[in-house]
Design an enzyme around this catalytic site. Structure first.
Site: not given
Ligand code: GRF
Length: 190
Positions: A16-18, A93-94, A108, A110, A175
């Site tokens: 969940g860093s994003n 996958i939705l 999303n 990626h 990201e």
């Molecule tokens: C990220 O590299 C994202 O691009 C991919 O999964 C990873 C998730 O990382 N879809 P986090 O859980 O947000 O740290």
């Protein structure tokens, strides 16, 4: 002028860093989004603790019965008047029908320069293929995996003898810059 922020749900499965980063972004005065809900298929997802910390509602749907869970999620999103979904490390996958019902409103991130390296293990594959660059992509989610319209990309140069781990770390850093930028781009007036 007070801007009305777009009600957003983030879907996660892991660290969940994003998600954490999007929360931070959503709190900025000029951010177009507010995060109201986090959904995970994984009750043990580390990232879920950011929900508690930030008083964001969390919901778990295990996807053991995907059809039923997706129906429940859609109802929940509609009731909550959610207008945007940000997938952030969501490992399910939705279905086509789910995507159809939220058409143009699911994003999303990626970890590759799409259309190259769709799916998993992107960094190992990019290194093995001796690519000069890897990177990340924010895109709309369409029925075909990692294939929707690209919003923004960021290149990351692959170093000599770089390990997949170190590349993953450097891409993840980008990201965290790219996702907010892509959201801003989407909601800023032309
Ligand atoms: C990220 O590299 C994202 O691009 C991919 O999964 C990873 C998730 O990382 N879809 P986090 O859980 O947000 O740290």
């Amino acid at each position: 002028m007070v801007i009305k922020k777009v009600k957003t749900a983030v879907f996660i499965s892991g660290t969940g860093s994003n998600f954490k980063n999007l929360i931070k972004f959503s709190k900025l005065k000029n951010s177009p989004i507010m995060i109201d809900l986090v959904i995970s298929n994984n009750p043990g997802a580390k990232g879920l603790h950011f929900a508690k910390k930030n008083r964001i509602k969390k919901k778990i749907f295990t996807f053991k019965n995907q059809k039923i869970d997706e129906k429940k999620i859609l109802n929940f999103l509609k009731r909550g008047k959610m207008k945007l979904i940000c997938l952030a490390g969501f490992m399910k996958i939705l279905s086509k029908s789910f995507i159809q019902q939220f058409k143009g409103k699911i994003l999303n991130i990626h970890p590759s320069l799409l259309p190259k390296y769709k799916g998993l293990n992107t960094h190992i594959r990019a290194i093995r293929n001796k690519e000069e660059f890897s990177g990340c992509t924010v895109h709309f989610v369409s029925a075909k995996l990692d294939s929707g319209k690209i919003i923004l990309q960021k290149k990351v140069k692959i170093k000599k003898n770089e390990s997949p781990n170190s590349l993953a770390k450097r891409v993840l850093k980008q990201e965290h810059i790219l996702y907010p930028r892509a959201i801003k781009k989407l909601f800023s007036n032309p």
